[in-house]
Design a protein around this motif. Structure first.
Motif: not given
Length: 479
Positions: A352-356, A383-393
């Motif tokens: 979902e984070a990658l798609m958004n 898991p989602v927390h492995v993704l870079p912080k700027h992507l999640l923000d």
């Protein structure tokens, strides 16, 4: 495309028989059944399913635990909970843990049952070409990954159509969109394909070095020129020369390129004899060249020579249908060896984070992030927390339209005013009341819209900007 794989889990023989008949006779689908939690867990350890219908009350298992186990082993499997009225709150709880929907037993309203199952099956069919696709092997041979309804389809079709025409091609697109891959695709479908594809990055070389690389030089043309050397225009004779970042070429280089396009001739640096070449030029720019002409940064006559056919590559943010397939492609391409048949995927929240995310760096950025995640995480499910912080923000679901959105700011302001007016404030009490009031507010809103639509749930969901599944969830949240 292969049909969805379905598993029905219920200890009642009549229920399993009903769904076996329903899916096989009504939908033409094959169904497997499990009469216990133990059998279901065995099925999921040995097979992959697209849809599971799970009874919450099994004699040997807890429905919520089974749901979690299904999502752990088959993260992309859709789950529909089957429940009696007495366990409706448990069904709502199951949705919080990843269930897609629930259906009430006994199945009195067959129209509603049919609607729920049809919607989930359609979603599975829509998603399946991306997660388990029949890849376009022709495009994949050139590193181009796309879904069946990708906006790239038309670009590739036009590129293939003009591949054998001896005309210059201009490719425009943001950095990282795959302009060189498209150029290789065109070269590979031309009659020049048996000759080497020659790429040159005009932005990576100084003016003097670019000139000698493109046109070659004669012995003694400059200090260090100990012999005659062919340039790329000679090497690419009867082939394709790809000029990347053409917008970075200096005015002097632009003028020499114009001469080659007009006459098919050029001079080596320090040379006095023209050299003929039969070369197909594909140029690429990460800027709008027409605008560069208006700004005085690019020769107008060269632009019109190059802009015979323009191919515009869409940025990744406009290729969201390609994203799941691209994600899996880069996983398969870069994953470490973990044994034969090992599967690596992202969790639903990570997907979902990658798609958004907006992907300003396009496909190149996606590739780098996948490689990073595979390096940092050794689990089979990332898991989602492995993704870079700027992507999640910056990743956030697409906003609702102005008519559909709820004014949460005003609602919170009113709630805060109410809370502060109380004689005493207990923080946990505030949190509980806040959530309780939010649920009541949503339920009230949903009931009003249902009244307006004469209980048409599909139309009510459309007006609210939510799915029918979400509408049923909130409608029954406090039941």
């Amino acid at each position: 495309m292969e049909q969805p794989k379905i598993l029905v889990i219920d200890d009642e023989v009549e229920v399993c028989t009903f769904f076996s008949f329903y899916f096989q006779e009504e939908k033409g689908l094959t169904v497997q059944v499990a009469y216990s939690g133990k059998d279901a867990r065995t099925c999921f350890s040995n097979n992959s399913y697209d849809l599971a219908l799970v009874d919450l009350k099994l004699p040997d298992d807890d429905g919520i635990s089974l749901l979690k186990a299904i999502k752990a082993s088959n993260p992309h499997c859709r789950v529909i909970i089957m429940t009696g009225y007495s366990t409706i709150k448990s069904a709502v709880e199951a949705i919080k843990y990843g269930a897609d929907d629930y259906i009430d037993k006994p199945f009195d309203d067959l129209n509603q049952l049919d609607e729920i199952l049809d919607q989930v099956l359609q979603e599975i069919r829509d998603a399946k070409p991306y997660f388990t696709p029949e890849l376009d092997t022709d495009a994949l041979n050139y590193g181009i990954v796309l879904a069946k309804n990708s906006p790239l389809k038309q670009v590739l079709a036009l590129g293939k159509k003009i591949a054998n025409k001896k005309i210059p091609i201009l490719i425009e697109g943001e950095t990282g969109t795959g302009k060189e891959l498209l150029a290789r695709f065109i070269h590979g479908h031309s009659h020049r394909a048996n000759q080497p594809f020659i790429p040159v990055n005009c932005g990576a070389l100084t003016e003097s070095l670019l000139e000698s690389e493109l046109f070659g030089y004669e012995k003694g043309a400059f200090t260090g020129a100990s012999g005659t050397r062919k340039g790329f225009f000679e090497i690419a004779h009867n082939s394709t020369l790809f000029l990347d970042e053409i917008n970075s070429a200096s005015p002097a280089i632009q003028l020499k390129l114009l001469r080659v396009l007009e006459t098919g001739e050029f001079f080596r640096v320090g040379g006095e004899t023209p050299v003929k070449t039969d070369v197909r030029i594909i140029a690429a720019s990460n800027q709008n060249l027409r605008q560069a002409v208006r700004d005085g940064d690019f020769r107008e006559d060269l632009f019109y020579r190059l802009d015979v056919v323009k191919l515009l590559l869409p940025p990744l943010k406009e290729r969201k249908t390609d994203l799941p397939l691209l994600i899996q492609y880069f996983i398969d391409k870069n994953k470490p060896e973990k044994g034969e048949g090992s599967l690596i995927s992202f969790t639903p929240k990570a997907i979902e984070a990658l798609m958004n995310y907006s992907w300003p760096g396009n496909v190149r950025e996606l590739s780098n992030i996948i490689i990073r995640a595979l390096t940092l995480c050794e689990e089979k499910e990332i898991p989602v927390h492995v993704l870079p912080k700027h992507l999640l923000d910056t990743s956030a679901p697409m906003a609702l339209s102005e008519e559909q959105s709820i004014d949460w700011a005003s609602w919170r302001k009113n709630q805060l005013h109410f809370i502060m007016s109380q004689d005493s404030i207990q923080f946990m009490d505030i949190l509980e009341k806040w959530e309780h009031e939010k649920c009541l507010f949503l339920k009230s809103l949903i009931m009003e819209v249902l009244k307006k639509t004469e209980n048409d749930q599909k139309e009510a969901a459309r007006l609210l900007g939510i799915t029918p599944r979400t509408l049923r969830y909130w409608k029954n949240e406090q039941n």
